[in-house]
Design a protein around this motif. Structure first.
Motif, PDB file in Angstrom:
ATOM      1  N   ALA A  80       0.831  -1.205   0.000  1.00 18.50           N
ATOM      2  CA  ALA A  80       0.000   0.000   0.000  1.00 18.50           C
ATOM      3  C   ALA A  80       0.865   1.254   0.000  1.00 18.50           C
ATOM      4  N   GLU A  81       1.922   1.238   0.809  1.00 17.50           N
ATOM      5  CA  GLU A  81       2.779   2.421   0.899  1.00 17.50           C
ATOM      6  C   GLU A  81       3.548   2.662  -0.393  1.00 17.50           C
ATOM      7  N   THR A  82       4.025   1.594  -1.012  1.00 21.17           N
ATOM      8  CA  THR A  82       4.784   1.738  -2.250  1.00 21.17           C
ATOM      9  C   THR A  82       3.919   2.310  -3.365  1.00 21.17           C
ATOM     10  N   ILE A  83       2.726   1.728  -3.540  1.00 20.87           N
ATOM     11  CA  ILE A  83       1.819   2.206  -4.585  1.00 20.87           C
ATOM     12  C   ILE A  83       1.328   3.607  -4.259  1.00 20.87           C
ATOM     13  N   GLY A  84       0.949   3.817  -2.999  1.00 22.87           N
ATOM     14  CA  GLY A  84       0.442   5.120  -2.600  1.00 22.87           C
ATOM     15  C   GLY A  84       1.459   6.227  -2.781  1.00 22.87           C
ATOM     16  N   HIS A  85       2.693   5.940  -2.406  1.00 19.56           N
ATOM     17  CA  HIS A  85       3.740   6.956  -2.562  1.00 19.56           C
ATOM     18  C   HIS A  85       3.927   7.314  -4.029  1.00 19.56           C
TER      19      HIS A  85
END
Length: 273
Positions: free
Chosen positions: A18-23
């Motif tokens: 989630a963090e990778t895609i969101g960033h």
């Protein structure tokens, strides 16, 4: 400029996906300041309701609607999170239905598949690669027979973090060799590197940036002097040109970009974990 938006990366696993895609998504928006928090292991409705209070409080504190980037696979957990009033972005939703149609297979709602220890052989390969990178860091060991690649550069040009990234994310056995003052007196490769020419990749860096990095490590030393940095970088680049070693400047290049360029240039194909 727009205001500050609170962003939450929420997952029933580690939250890394989630963090990778969101960033990657949020970097496309430059007029808004984001403050983010990753909340992993939200795997029950009860836990989701606890998180809701955190999301609402952040929205009230900043006077705006929070954004939730969600990779929870449990539909009930996701529905509970939706009660927070935040903008809900499910990282899997746009892809699941088209894939189910194409593959003729319904998704299996398994938690932790992306970053869990699903394949023990692959996991141990990563661990071994990390151990290799650490034991072959900064010329600690020069037995490169098992190395997939060897990064060569002057001190503080980005060798170590790149090797560790390659080990952790690709299971690559990456060694690195620091060019010493003695090495840089010649235009030729150091003798210990010559048998491994096809594994070599050179890193270079702007001398002024190198001086800043070295100044933080050893303030006001000869090692950190701008003239020293200029001399070493020039000598290293001259050696790389003379030997035909592929080279990349790390001055404005992220570790991810460095790793991708190294693997592509050396023809190493490995799936990212």
């Amino acid at each position: 400029m727009a205001g500050t938006r609170p962003v939450f990366y929420i997952s029933d696993g580690t939250g890394i996906t989630a963090e990778t895609i969101g960033h990657s998504l949020l970097t496309q928006f430059t007029e808004t300041r984001f403050v983010s928090e990753r909340i992993p292991f939200v795997d029950t409705v009860e836990r989701a309701r606890e998180v809701i209070e955190t999301i609402r409080a952040a929205g009230e504190r900043h006077g705006t609607r929070a954004i939730v980037i969600n990779s929870c696979v449990n539909a009930e957990v996701s529905a509970a999170l939706g009660e927070s009033g935040a903008l809900m972005l499910d990282v899997f939703a746009p892809f699941i239905e088209p894939l189910e149609r194409e593959l003729g297979e319904a998704r299996k709602r398994w938690i932790g598949r992306a970053h869990g220890m699903v394949d023990f052989e692959t996991y141990h390969r990563r661990i071994n690669a990390i151990n290799f990178a650490l034991s072959h860091d900064d010329g600690a060991s020069t037995d490169y027979s098992e190395a997939d690649l060897i990064l060569v550069a002057v001190s503080r040009a980005g060798k170590t973090p790149t090797c560790l990234y390659l080990a952790l994310h690709y299971g690559i056995c990456a060694a690195n060799y620091p060019l010493t003052a003695e090495d840089l007196e010649h235009d030729r490769l150091p003798p210990r590197l010559r048998p491994y020419r096809n594994k070599l990749f050179g890193l270079t860096i702007d001398p002024m940036r190198l001086q800043q990095i070295r100044q933080e490590r050893r303030p006001n030393s000869r090692y950190a002097q701008l003239e020293t940095c200029r001399r070493e970088v020039a000598a290293a680049e001259k050696m790389f040109r003379a030997e035909g070693i592929p080279t990349l400047s790390t001055t404005h290049t992220s570790i991810e970009e460095i790793a991708s360029k190294v693997l592509t240039t050396l023809g190493i194909h490995r799936e990212m974990f």
